[in-house]
Structure formats: structure tokens, C-alpha cells
Design a protein around this motif. Structure first.
Motif, short mmCIF file in Angstrom:
data_model
loop_
_atom_site.label_atom_id
_atom_site.label_comp_id
_atom_site.label_asym_id
_atom_site.label_seq_id
_atom_site.Cartn_x
_atom_site.Cartn_y
_atom_site.Cartn_z
N GLN A 16 0.85 -1.19 0.00
CA GLN A 16 0.00 0.00 0.00
C GLN A 16 0.89 1.24 0.00
OE1 GLN A 16 -3.28 -0.32 -0.30
NE2 GLN A 16 -3.08 -2.54 -0.19
N LEU A 17 0.71 2.09 -0.99
CA LEU A 17 1.48 3.33 -1.08
C LEU A 17 0.62 4.48 -0.60
CD1 LEU A 17 2.87 1.31 -3.09
CD2 LEU A 17 3.67 3.30 -4.29
N THR A 18 0.27 4.46 0.68
CA THR A 18 -0.58 5.49 1.26
C THR A 18 0.13 6.84 1.23
OG1 THR A 18 -1.53 3.82 2.70
CG2 THR A 18 -1.95 6.11 3.28
N ASN A 19 1.35 6.87 1.67
CA ASN A 19 2.18 8.09 1.63
C ASN A 19 3.54 7.75 1.07
OD1 ASN A 19 0.38 10.01 2.83
ND2 ASN A 19 0.64 8.87 4.74
N ASN A 34 16.43 3.63 -14.50
CA ASN A 34 15.05 3.41 -14.94
C ASN A 34 14.38 2.47 -13.95
OD1 ASN A 34 15.09 4.89 -17.39
ND2 ASN A 34 16.17 3.20 -18.38
N LEU A 35 13.09 2.68 -13.72
CA LEU A 35 12.29 1.81 -12.87
C LEU A 35 11.16 1.23 -13.70
CD1 LEU A 35 11.41 0.66 -10.09
CD2 LEU A 35 10.03 2.74 -9.82
N PHE A 36 11.00 -0.10 -13.61
CA PHE A 36 9.91 -0.79 -14.28
C PHE A 36 9.07 -1.48 -13.21
CE2 PHE A 36 13.43 -0.54 -17.18
CZ PHE A 36 12.86 -0.24 -18.41
N ILE A 37 7.77 -1.23 -13.23
CA ILE A 37 6.85 -1.94 -12.35
C ILE A 37 5.87 -2.66 -13.25
CG2 ILE A 37 5.07 -1.74 -10.56
CD1 ILE A 37 6.53 0.75 -9.54
N ASN A 38 5.82 -3.98 -13.10
CA ASN A 38 4.99 -4.83 -13.95
C ASN A 38 5.34 -4.61 -15.43
OD1 ASN A 38 3.18 -6.93 -14.05
ND2 ASN A 38 1.41 -5.59 -14.31
N ALA A 39 6.64 -4.49 -15.71
CA ALA A 39 7.20 -4.36 -17.06
C ALA A 39 6.90 -3.02 -17.72
CB ALA A 39 6.77 -5.51 -17.96
N GLU A 83 7.43 6.93 -14.69
CA GLU A 83 7.84 8.32 -14.83
C GLU A 83 8.88 8.65 -13.77
OE1 GLU A 83 4.37 10.73 -14.47
OE2 GLU A 83 3.32 9.65 -16.05
N GLY A 84 9.88 9.42 -14.15
CA GLY A 84 10.98 9.74 -13.26
C GLY A 84 10.58 10.42 -11.96
N GLY A 85 9.50 11.16 -11.96
CA GLY A 85 9.11 11.90 -10.77
C GLY A 85 8.48 11.07 -9.67
N ILE A 86 8.12 9.82 -9.94
CA ILE A 86 7.45 9.04 -8.90
C ILE A 86 8.40 8.19 -8.08
CG2 ILE A 86 5.32 8.94 -10.26
CD1 ILE A 86 5.92 5.83 -10.36
N TYR A 87 9.70 8.24 -8.39
CA TYR A 87 10.64 7.41 -7.64
C TYR A 87 12.02 8.07 -7.57
CZ TYR A 87 12.79 6.03 -12.08
OH TYR A 87 13.44 6.05 -13.29
N SER A 88 12.80 7.61 -6.63
CA SER A 88 14.22 7.93 -6.57
C SER A 88 14.94 6.69 -6.04
CB SER A 88 14.49 9.16 -5.69
OG SER A 88 13.97 8.97 -4.40
N VAL A 89 16.18 6.54 -6.44
CA VAL A 89 16.97 5.39 -6.04
C VAL A 89 18.24 5.89 -5.40
CG1 VAL A 89 18.13 3.29 -6.82
CG2 VAL A 89 16.03 4.01 -7.94
N THR A 90 18.52 5.38 -4.21
CA THR A 90 19.78 5.66 -3.54
C THR A 90 20.59 4.38 -3.57
OG1 THR A 90 19.06 5.00 -1.33
CG2 THR A 90 18.60 7.28 -2.00
N GLN A 91 21.77 4.42 -3.01
CA GLN A 91 22.60 3.22 -2.97
C GLN A 91 21.94 2.10 -2.17
OE1 GLN A 91 26.56 3.91 -1.55
NE2 GLN A 91 27.28 1.91 -2.20
N THR A 92 21.10 2.44 -1.20
CA THR A 92 20.54 1.43 -0.31
C THR A 92 19.03 1.22 -0.43
OG1 THR A 92 20.27 3.06 1.44
CG2 THR A 92 22.34 1.78 1.42
N SER A 93 18.33 2.04 -1.26
CA SER A 93 16.88 1.87 -1.30
C SER A 93 16.24 2.43 -2.56
CB SER A 93 16.23 2.51 -0.07
OG SER A 93 16.49 3.89 -0.06
N LEU A 94 15.03 1.95 -2.81
CA LEU A 94 14.13 2.49 -3.83
C LEU A 94 13.04 3.22 -3.08
CD1 LEU A 94 12.67 2.72 -6.60
CD2 LEU A 94 11.71 0.46 -6.13
N ILE A 95 12.84 4.50 -3.39
CA ILE A 95 11.82 5.30 -2.73
C ILE A 95 10.74 5.61 -3.76
CG2 ILE A 95 11.32 7.45 -1.50
CD1 ILE A 95 14.76 7.00 -1.38
N LEU A 96 9.51 5.16 -3.47
CA LEU A 96 8.37 5.42 -4.34
C LEU A 96 7.61 6.61 -3.76
CD1 LEU A 96 7.33 1.72 -4.82
CD2 LEU A 96 8.46 3.18 -6.50
N HIS A 97 7.45 7.66 -4.56
CA HIS A 97 6.79 8.88 -4.10
C HIS A 97 5.30 8.89 -4.43
CE1 HIS A 97 10.79 10.40 -3.34
NE2 HIS A 97 11.12 10.15 -4.59
N ALA A 98 4.78 7.82 -5.01
CA ALA A 98 3.37 7.76 -5.38
C ALA A 98 2.50 7.62 -4.13
CB ALA A 98 3.13 6.58 -6.31
N ASN A 99 1.34 8.23 -4.17
CA ASN A 99 0.39 8.15 -3.06
C ASN A 99 -0.89 7.47 -3.52
OD1 ASN A 99 2.05 9.49 -1.27
ND2 ASN A 99 1.24 11.50 -1.83
#
Length: 141
Positions: free
Chosen positions: A61-64, A94-99, A103-119
Motif C-alpha cells: 500500500q502506497l498510502t504516503n 530506470n524503474l519498471f513496475i509490472n514491465a 515516470e521519473g518523478g514518482i521514484y528515486s533510487v539511492t545506494q541502499t533503497s528504492l523510494i516510491l513517491h506515489a500516493n
């Protein structure tokens, strides 16, 4: 008659959905393809591609937004790692979800994590998440 067949088919598909279990196909001892090098103004540019895979085990669940640890992902050889190999500033991710490329604005990737900004979204169990990191390294001739 056609409506009855359609309803029966949809009921059958609904039952099958609960039974589907996505498994990752892992290549063993297979060579990993490398990108070709390119010559530009007496420099050889060597691209490096790293891919990381994760299949969601329960609905997310991507509530926040949501943060996923790099430890959840495997590389091209099926090995779990501690971190992502991210090349900055000479590369991109690049990020692929279900192939589907996201869009670049909904995520960021650091060395240790994938951060999804979608709500207010859900990533369902069995969905593949793929991170593709591409970097470029010059070598002067």
C-alpha cells in the motif's frame, strides 16, 4: 447464451488469479550481456548496466509513498546484495513496475533503497519491480 459463457469465463479467471504464483526464472552460469563501447573524440566510452529484480510477495500500500530496501532485490546472477550500483552524475536509473517504465518523478533510487513517491496506490502481490542502472565511463586514448 453468450452472456452466460462470458460470466462463466470471468468466474474461472477470478479463481485462477488466486492460484497464480509468479516465480523468477534464474539463469545459471549464463554470460551477462555487456553494452558495446563507443569512441568519441579519442575517448572510449564504456557503458555499464546493472539490473535489480524483486517480485512483490504481498500487496504494498502506497498510502504516503514507500521505501524498499536494496536487500530485497537480486542482481542479474540471482544474488541478493546490500546495495544498488548507481552511477552519478554519469548515468541514469530506470524503474519498471509490472514491465512498464515509470515516470521519473514518482521514484528515486539511492545506494541502499528504492523510494516510491506515489500516493494512494497499490502494488499487488506477484508484481515484478525492476531497477536498471546505466553508467558511462570514459577512457582517454
Amino acid at each position: 447464451m453468450a452472456k452466460h459463457k462470458f460470466r462463466h469465463l470471468m468466474e474461472h479467471l477470478g479463481d485462477a488469479e488466486e492460484k497464480v504464483k509468479w516465480t523468477r526464472i534464474i539463469a545459471r552460469n549464463a554470460p551477462v550481456a555487456t553494452a558495446p563501447r563507443t569512441m568519441i573524440n579519442n575517448q572510449t566510452i564504456y557503458p555499464t548496466v546493472n539490473r535489480y529484480f524483486h517480485i512483490v510477495e504481498s500487496d504494498l500500500q502506497l498510502t504516503n509513498g514507500l521505501t524498499l530496501s536494496a536487500k530485497l532485490f537480486t542482481d542479474d546472477n540471482g544474488v541478493n546484495g546490500e546495495d544498488f550500483s548507481i552511477v552519478y552524475p554519469n548515468g541514469y536509473v530506470n524503474l519498471f513496475i509490472n514491465a512498464v517504465m515509470q515516470e521519473g518523478g514518482i521514484y528515486s533510487v539511492t545506494q541502499t533503497s528504492l523510494i516510491l513517491h506515489a500516493n494512494h496506490a497499490t502494488i499487488f502481490r506477484g508484481t515484478p519491480i525492476i531497477i536498471e542502472s546505466i553508467g558511462f565511463f570514459p577512457e582517454v586514448m
